[in-house]
Scaffold this motif. Structure first.
Motif, PDB file in Angstrom:
ATOM      1  N   THR A  21       0.848  -1.181   0.000  1.00  0.00           N
ATOM      2  CA  THR A  21       0.000   0.000   0.000  1.00  0.00           C
ATOM      3  C   THR A  21       0.890   1.239   0.000  1.00  0.00           C
ATOM      4  OG1 THR A  21      -0.065   0.175   2.408  1.00  0.00           O
ATOM      5  CG2 THR A  21      -1.717  -1.272   1.351  1.00  0.00           C
ATOM      6  N   ALA A  22       0.267   2.404  -0.245  1.00  0.00           N
ATOM      7  CA  ALA A  22       1.027   3.653  -0.183  1.00  0.00           C
ATOM      8  C   ALA A  22       1.619   3.844   1.210  1.00  0.00           C
ATOM      9  CB  ALA A  22       0.123   4.829  -0.551  1.00  0.00           C
ATOM     10  N   ARG A  23       0.888   3.431   2.247  1.00  0.00           N
ATOM     11  CA  ARG A  23       1.388   3.541   3.619  1.00  0.00           C
ATOM     12  C   ARG A  23       2.656   2.704   3.799  1.00  0.00           C
ATOM     13  NH1 ARG A  23      -1.723   0.675   8.530  1.00  0.00           N
ATOM     14  NH2 ARG A  23      -0.907  -1.066   7.323  1.00  0.00           N
ATOM     15  N   ASP A  24       2.667   1.490   3.240  1.00  0.00           N
ATOM     16  CA  ASP A  24       3.849   0.633   3.327  1.00  0.00           C
ATOM     17  C   ASP A  24       5.049   1.298   2.662  1.00  0.00           C
ATOM     18  OD1 ASP A  24       2.397  -1.440   4.566  1.00  0.00           O
ATOM     19  OD2 ASP A  24       1.837  -2.298   2.635  1.00  0.00           O
ATOM     20  N   VAL A  25       4.813   1.893   1.488  1.00  0.00           N
ATOM     21  CA  VAL A  25       5.887   2.522   0.733  1.00  0.00           C
ATOM     22  C   VAL A  25       6.483   3.690   1.519  1.00  0.00           C
ATOM     23  CG1 VAL A  25       6.439   3.843  -1.350  1.00  0.00           C
ATOM     24  CG2 VAL A  25       5.001   1.803  -1.512  1.00  0.00           C
ATOM     25  N   ILE A  26       5.633   4.518   2.118  1.00  0.00           N
ATOM     26  CA  ILE A  26       6.125   5.662   2.883  1.00  0.00           C
ATOM     27  C   ILE A  26       6.866   5.188   4.135  1.00  0.00           C
ATOM     28  CG2 ILE A  26       5.470   7.748   4.131  1.00  0.00           C
ATOM     29  CD1 ILE A  26       5.287   7.788   1.007  1.00  0.00           C
ATOM     30  N   ALA A  27       6.370   4.133   4.775  1.00  0.00           N
ATOM     31  CA  ALA A  27       7.071   3.580   5.937  1.00  0.00           C
ATOM     32  C   ALA A  27       8.473   3.133   5.537  1.00  0.00           C
ATOM     33  CB  ALA A  27       6.278   2.411   6.528  1.00  0.00           C
ATOM     34  N   GLU A  28       8.600   2.500   4.375  1.00  0.00           N
ATOM     35  CA  GLU A  28       9.921   2.050   3.928  1.00  0.00           C
ATOM     36  C   GLU A  28      10.813   3.232   3.570  1.00  0.00           C
ATOM     37  OE1 GLU A  28       9.714  -0.974   0.947  1.00  0.00           O
ATOM     38  OE2 GLU A  28       9.263  -2.512   2.432  1.00  0.00           O
ATOM     39  N   LYS A  29      10.232   4.285   2.992  1.00  0.00           N
ATOM     40  CA  LYS A  29      11.034   5.471   2.700  1.00  0.00           C
ATOM     41  C   LYS A  29      11.618   6.045   3.999  1.00  0.00           C
ATOM     42  CE  LYS A  29       9.133   7.388  -1.587  1.00  0.00           C
ATOM     43  NZ  LYS A  29      10.366   7.931  -2.197  1.00  0.00           N
ATOM     44  N   LEU A  30      10.798   6.137   5.030  1.00  0.00           N
ATOM     45  CA  LEU A  30      11.275   6.652   6.314  1.00  0.00           C
ATOM     46  C   LEU A  30      12.340   5.736   6.909  1.00  0.00           C
ATOM     47  CD1 LEU A  30       7.885   7.864   7.843  1.00  0.00           C
ATOM     48  CD2 LEU A  30       9.717   9.288   6.908  1.00  0.00           C
ATOM     49  N   MET A  31      12.166   4.433   6.755  1.00  0.00           N
ATOM     50  CA  MET A  31      13.171   3.489   7.244  1.00  0.00           C
ATOM     51  C   MET A  31      14.496   3.676   6.519  1.00  0.00           C
ATOM     52  SD  MET A  31      10.887   0.034   7.781  1.00  0.00           S
ATOM     53  CE  MET A  31      12.323  -0.991   8.160  1.00  0.00           C
ATOM     54  N   VAL A  32      14.439   3.942   5.216  1.00  0.00           N
ATOM     55  CA  VAL A  32      15.661   4.170   4.442  1.00  0.00           C
ATOM     56  C   VAL A  32      16.372   5.421   4.937  1.00  0.00           C
ATOM     57  CG1 VAL A  32      16.519   4.860   2.167  1.00  0.00           C
ATOM     58  CG2 VAL A  32      14.977   2.906   2.369  1.00  0.00           C
ATOM     59  N   LEU A  33      15.610   6.478   5.220  1.00  0.00           N
ATOM     60  CA  LEU A  33      16.219   7.702   5.736  1.00  0.00           C
ATOM     61  C   LEU A  33      16.942   7.451   7.058  1.00  0.00           C
ATOM     62  CD1 LEU A  33      13.365  10.300   5.035  1.00  0.00           C
ATOM     63  CD2 LEU A  33      15.398   9.828   3.657  1.00  0.00           C
ATOM     64  N   ILE A  34      16.388   6.578   7.876  1.00  0.00           N
ATOM     65  CA  ILE A  34      17.016   6.231   9.158  1.00  0.00           C
ATOM     66  C   ILE A  34      18.219   5.318   8.935  1.00  0.00           C
ATOM     67  CG2 ILE A  34      16.658   5.102  11.394  1.00  0.00           C
ATOM     68  CD1 ILE A  34      13.652   5.907  11.099  1.00  0.00           C
ATOM     69  N   ALA A  35      18.056   4.340   8.049  1.00  0.00           N
ATOM     70  CA  ALA A  35      19.137   3.378   7.802  1.00  0.00           C
ATOM     71  C   ALA A  35      20.375   4.051   7.245  1.00  0.00           C
ATOM     72  CB  ALA A  35      18.652   2.289   6.844  1.00  0.00           C
ATOM     73  N   THR A  36      20.185   5.116   6.456  1.00  0.00           N
ATOM     74  CA  THR A  36      21.319   5.799   5.834  1.00  0.00           C
ATOM     75  C   THR A  36      21.829   6.978   6.656  1.00  0.00           C
ATOM     76  OG1 THR A  36      19.776   7.136   4.519  1.00  0.00           O
ATOM     77  CG2 THR A  36      20.625   5.127   3.499  1.00  0.00           C
ATOM     78  N   ASN A  37      21.315   7.116   7.898  1.00  0.00           N
ATOM     79  CA  ASN A  37      21.748   8.175   8.821  1.00  0.00           C
ATOM     80  C   ASN A  37      21.345   9.573   8.380  1.00  0.00           C
ATOM     81  OD1 ASN A  37      23.081   6.578  10.843  1.00  0.00           O
ATOM     82  ND2 ASN A  37      24.704   6.214   9.354  1.00  0.00           N
ATOM     83  N   MET A  38      20.414   9.673   7.439  1.00  0.00           N
ATOM     84  CA  MET A  38      19.864  10.980   7.125  1.00  0.00           C
ATOM     85  C   MET A  38      18.998  11.444   8.298  1.00  0.00           C
ATOM     86  SD  MET A  38      17.865  12.146   3.677  1.00  0.00           S
ATOM     87  CE  MET A  38      19.177  11.525   2.634  1.00  0.00           C
ATOM     88  N   LEU A  39      18.294  10.485   8.913  1.00  0.00           N
ATOM     89  CA  LEU A  39      17.586  10.716  10.170  1.00  0.00           C
ATOM     90  C   LEU A  39      18.269   9.883  11.235  1.00  0.00           C
ATOM     91  CD1 LEU A  39      13.842  10.540   9.030  1.00  0.00           C
ATOM     92  CD2 LEU A  39      15.136  12.589   9.667  1.00  0.00           C
ATOM     93  N   ARG A  40      18.578  10.505  12.365  1.00  0.00           N
ATOM     94  CA  ARG A  40      19.305   9.821  13.431  1.00  0.00           C
ATOM     95  C   ARG A  40      18.403   9.657  14.655  1.00  0.00           C
ATOM     96  NH1 ARG A  40      24.401  13.976  13.181  1.00  0.00           N
ATOM     97  NH2 ARG A  40      25.376  13.236  11.250  1.00  0.00           N
ATOM     98  N   PRO A  41      18.741   8.705  15.542  1.00  0.00           N
ATOM     99  CA  PRO A  41      17.973   8.559  16.779  1.00  0.00           C
ATOM    100  C   PRO A  41      17.853   9.885  17.515  1.00  0.00           C
ATOM    101  CG  PRO A  41      19.455   6.704  16.526  1.00  0.00           C
ATOM    102  CD  PRO A  41      19.797   7.669  15.417  1.00  0.00           C
ATOM    103  N   GLY A  42      16.629  10.203  17.909  1.00  0.00           N
ATOM    104  CA  GLY A  42      16.370  11.456  18.613  1.00  0.00           C
ATOM    105  C   GLY A  42      15.936  12.595  17.718  1.00  0.00           C
ATOM    106  N   ASP A  43      16.146  12.483  16.406  1.00  0.00           N
ATOM    107  CA  ASP A  43      15.723  13.538  15.492  1.00  0.00           C
ATOM    108  C   ASP A  43      14.201  13.673  15.482  1.00  0.00           C
ATOM    109  OD1 ASP A  43      18.195  14.347  14.632  1.00  0.00           O
ATOM    110  OD2 ASP A  43      18.153  13.199  12.756  1.00  0.00           O
ATOM    111  N   GLU A  44      13.733  14.906  15.449  1.00  0.00           N
ATOM    112  CA  GLU A  44      12.314  15.151  15.259  1.00  0.00           C
ATOM    113  C   GLU A  44      11.978  15.027  13.775  1.00  0.00           C
ATOM    114  OE1 GLU A  44      11.142  18.936  16.702  1.00  0.00           O
ATOM    115  OE2 GLU A  44      11.055  18.301  18.799  1.00  0.00           O
TER     116      GLU A  44
END
Length: 247
Positions: A21-44
């Motif tokens: 679903t579109a929700r699944d795709v967006i969840a994976e996009k956010l996971m990629v941002l975290i996995a690649t350190n574009m988003l880090r633990p604690g980031d808003e």
């Protein structure tokens, strides 16, 4: 809002997009941002409206994706404040073909040479093949970058969408996924580099030049604009490596 185009523009993270679903795709996009350190633990996280605008989906889709990740402990949601990235390590996930750690094991010179060799061919092909819908998406991301001001994290979220949209316009999904992996190289350093004075303005100017050349379907101009952009990324990353690493 029509959410179907995004299903054809995101990298395949280990599963068939036809089952997502579109929700699944967006969840994976956010996971990629975290996995690649574009988003880090604690980031808003940016607000739902802002994410929906950048990712070209509804706020309801973004909300559903965040709730899905919150249930897994990847995102921390609290009432009255912005959602935050949890204390998780997603470096093991496959971004497109390889994990972020696999790409980071190569030296800067090798990665830069690979990007010049492969990425310039891909964006040249994209210049000839890009359609009106993708051009509209690229222009929307340019505007989102302008409105983001000097927030490096928000700029980089737009930056990834900008690059991936162009890569996938080349018409070869395997090459697009491969060069997307190269894009994730040393994201810790990239995030630090974008926090330096003038960095966002320079990158934004590069993106405007790229978008204008894409609008004209001018292959040579797109290649020249991307070469300038990649060279600047290489030089700023090399300077940070020489200085001892990201903050």
């Amino acid at each position: 809002m029509d959410e179907s185009p995004i299903l054809t523009q995101v990298p395949n993270v280990g599963r068939s997009l036809s089952r997502q679903t579109a929700r699944d795709v967006i969840a994976e996009k956010l996971m990629v941002l975290i996995a690649t350190n574009m988003l880090r633990p604690g980031d808003e996280l940016p607000g739902e409206r802002e994410l929906a605008n950048v990712l070209h989906v509804s706020r309801e889709t973004v909300r559903g994706a965040i709730q899905m990740l919150a249930a897994q402990g990847i995102i921390e949601v609290s009432h009255g404040s912005r959602s935050r990235v949890g204390k998780v390590d997603l470096s093991h996930i496959t971004v497109t073909i390889a994990s972020p750690n696999a790409i980071d094991s190569y030296d800067l010179e090798s990665v830069h040479a690979a990007r010049l060799h492969i990425e310039l061919k891909i964006v040249g092909d994209a210049a000839e093949r890009i359609d009106a819908e993708t051009l509209k998406k690229v222009q929307g991301l340019i505007e989102a970058q302008r409105l983001g001001g000097d927030d490096a994290m928000r700029f980089l979220i737009c930056d990834r969408e900008f690059h991936v949209a162009i890569y996938r316009a080349c018409g070869n999904p395997l090459l697009a996924d491969f060069v997307t992996d190269l894009y994730t190289y040393m994201m810790d350093y990239r995030r630090n580099a974008m926090s330096q004075p003038g960095a966002i303005e320079a990158s934004y100017a590069d993106h405007v030049a790229i978008a204008e050349a894409l609008e004209r379907h001018d292959r040579d101009a797109v290649i020249a604009a991307f070469r300038h952009h990649l060279t600047r990324i290489y030089e700023t990353t090399r300077a940070l490596l020489s200085a001892g690493g990201p903050a």
